[in-house]
Motif scaffolding. Structure first.
Motif, short mmCIF file in Angstrom:
data_model
loop_
_atom_site.label_atom_id
_atom_site.label_comp_id
_atom_site.label_asym_id
_atom_site.label_seq_id
_atom_site.Cartn_x
_atom_site.Cartn_y
_atom_site.Cartn_z
N GLU A 1 0.84 -1.19 0.00
CA GLU A 1 0.00 0.00 0.00
C GLU A 1 0.88 1.24 0.00
O GLU A 1 1.88 1.31 0.73
CB GLU A 1 -0.93 0.01 1.22
CG GLU A 1 -1.92 -1.16 1.23
CD GLU A 1 -2.82 -1.13 2.46
OE1 GLU A 1 -2.68 -0.19 3.27
OE2 GLU A 1 -3.63 -2.05 2.61
N LEU A 2 0.50 2.22 -0.82
CA LEU A 2 1.26 3.46 -0.95
C LEU A 2 0.41 4.62 -0.46
O LEU A 2 -0.73 4.79 -0.91
CB LEU A 2 1.65 3.70 -2.41
CG LEU A 2 2.28 2.53 -3.17
CD1 LEU A 2 2.49 2.92 -4.63
CD2 LEU A 2 3.60 2.14 -2.54
N THR A 3 0.96 5.41 0.44
CA THR A 3 0.28 6.63 0.89
C THR A 3 1.11 7.82 0.42
O THR A 3 2.26 7.98 0.83
CB THR A 3 0.13 6.67 2.42
OG1 THR A 3 -0.58 5.50 2.84
CG2 THR A 3 -0.62 7.92 2.85
N GLU A 4 0.53 8.62 -0.45
CA GLU A 4 1.25 9.76 -1.01
C GLU A 4 1.10 10.97 -0.10
O GLU A 4 -0.01 11.28 0.38
CB GLU A 4 0.72 10.09 -2.40
CG GLU A 4 0.92 8.96 -3.40
CD GLU A 4 0.32 9.26 -4.76
OE1 GLU A 4 0.64 8.55 -5.72
OE2 GLU A 4 -0.48 10.22 -4.86
N HIS A 5 2.22 11.66 0.13
CA HIS A 5 2.21 12.89 0.93
C HIS A 5 2.55 14.06 -0.01
O HIS A 5 3.53 13.99 -0.76
CB HIS A 5 3.23 12.80 2.06
CG HIS A 5 3.02 11.61 2.95
ND1 HIS A 5 2.10 11.60 3.97
CD2 HIS A 5 3.60 10.37 2.95
CE1 HIS A 5 2.12 10.42 4.57
NE2 HIS A 5 3.02 9.65 3.97
N LYS A 6 1.73 15.10 0.06
CA LYS A 6 1.86 16.19 -0.90
C LYS A 6 2.14 17.52 -0.22
O LYS A 6 1.75 17.76 0.92
CB LYS A 6 0.56 16.33 -1.71
CG LYS A 6 0.20 15.11 -2.54
CD LYS A 6 -1.10 15.34 -3.30
CE LYS A 6 -1.47 14.12 -4.14
NZ LYS A 6 -2.74 14.36 -4.89
N ILE A 7 2.83 18.35 -0.96
CA ILE A 7 2.91 19.77 -0.64
C ILE A 7 2.18 20.48 -1.77
O ILE A 7 2.63 20.46 -2.92
CB ILE A 7 4.37 20.25 -0.53
CG1 ILE A 7 5.08 19.56 0.64
CG2 ILE A 7 4.42 21.77 -0.38
CD1 ILE A 7 6.53 19.97 0.80
N LYS A 8 1.02 21.03 -1.44
CA LYS A 8 0.07 21.55 -2.43
C LYS A 8 -0.35 20.37 -3.33
O LYS A 8 -0.94 19.42 -2.86
CB LYS A 8 0.67 22.71 -3.20
CG LYS A 8 0.95 23.93 -2.30
CD LYS A 8 1.44 25.11 -3.08
CE LYS A 8 1.66 26.32 -2.15
NZ LYS A 8 2.15 27.51 -2.88
#
Length: 360
Positions: free
Chosen positions: A192-199
């Protein structure tokens, strides 16, 4: 951050066939007696079948094995890194087989992979279509990445991607999504991949890894455990046969290690083999538990033995923080507390209940 290649094979870049050939060689080193000092025989037709080829690809695989003579690995010797050829010499025996001679240090270096992946897992890795699927699998088995949050740059470095995929979308579509599908289909790994974003820009990913119930048997590296146990018992003049170990194995790695420790602490034991067999048969060391590292074993053993005289049942709510405090007192890194607890939880609860029943 060191790359996958430097960490596990000592070279910066290997082809899919080269990595598969090394994995096959690792398995061969474990099961085959050298035909000459540090020299092993690879039958091309056997290698080809292991790779899932319907027809023997003799020329292609022969060229792959010979190409490994031109690859070097960097091995730590003291504070220095010394380059050694992966293969010292490859000789065509003219009988459908290639003889490979290796440096003794390289043999030990390659064998460390077998501590993480058993023969059944190697058989699966040899059939994978993606080089990255193999890389991810070995990283996960070495307890790297699962639960970790890595930046996109760290992922590039670890996989030695370089500038091949300039955008994260390229990495996701070309590597991560295909790897997810192949690992699940072949090895029962749920990634499982959890993406973390800046904007709107993805800057890091958290990887969560679990094994499907249908493939849980792959977690058990009985091959490596047998080698470790055999070496320990040599101290007592005992030659452990595969048949004898097969009778012990259902009791779990933890119980086997605990029984051997009991032998070490009891100078009066005359027949180590019989004594260990007795301890296991009587289930002195409780619920089976496999894939126990030496550090986890030491912590779990000291915790359970300290509670062997219990006459009460502690609550699950109390047990978790209490065990984690024990791990901290034993010097286990805090980042490992949760994974060690999850691995040992069922055994701790059931063993403590059994201690209470025995003591009433």
């Amino acid at each position: 951050m060191i790359s996958f290649y430097n960490a596990y094979f000592g070279v910066e870049r290997l082809s899919l066939n080269e990595i598969k050939s090394l994995l096959y060689l690792i398995k061969t080193i474990r099961v085959q007696q050298p035909i000459k000092p540090n020299t092993y025989r690879i039958v091309i037709s056997d290698l080809s079948r292991s790779l899932g080829h319907k027809r023997v690809k003799y020329t292609e695989l022969k060229e792959t094995l010979f190409s490994l003579q031109n690859k070097t690995c960097s091995l730590p010797i003291g504070e220095l890194l010394i380059d050694y050829p992966l293969i010292l010499e490859a000789v065509d025996s003219q009988s459908g087989a290639i003889q490979l001679k290796l440096e003794p240090l390289v043999i030990g270096f390659l064998s460390k992979i077998h501590k993480m992946v058993n023969d059944s897992e190697i058989a699966i890795l040899l059939t994978m279509k993606s080089l990255y699927s193999i890389m991810f699998y070995i990283l996960f088995k070495d307890l790297i990445w699962s639960g970790d949050q890595l930046s996109i740059d760290e992922i590039r470095t670890l996989l030695a991607i370089g500038d091949r995929y300039p955008q994260y979308g390229n990495i996701r579509d070309k590597i991560l999504i295909p790897v997810q599908a192949e690992l699940k289909a072949t090895a029962g790994i749920k990634l499982e991949l959890t993406e973390h974003k800046i904007k709107t820009r993805v800057t890091s990913i958290t990887f969560t890894v679990s094994r499907l119930y249908s493939h849980l048997h792959l977690n058990d590296n009985a091959d490596y455990t047998y080698l470790l146990v055999s070496e320990e018992l040599k101290e007592y003049g005992v030659k452990l046969t595969p048949q004898q170990f097969a009778a012990w194995h259902p009791f779990g790695d933890y119980a086997i290690q605990a029984a051997i420790l009991q032998v070490k602490n009891n100078a009066g034991v005359k027949n180590a083999l019989s004594y260990i067999h007795h301890l296991l048969k009587e289930r002195v060391y409780g619920v089976p538990l496999n894939n126990v590292s030496s550090q986890t074993f030491t912590c779990l053993y000291s915790y359970l033995e300290a509670h062997r005289g219990n006459t009460s049942i502690p609550s699950d709510v109390w047990l978790e923080p209490h065990f984690k405090r024990h791990l901290e007192s034993m010097g286990v890194d805090k980042s490992m507390h949760e994974s060690v607890w999850l691995q040992c939880r069922t055994k701790i609860i059931q063993d403590l209940n059994q201690f209470r029943n025995n003591n009433l």
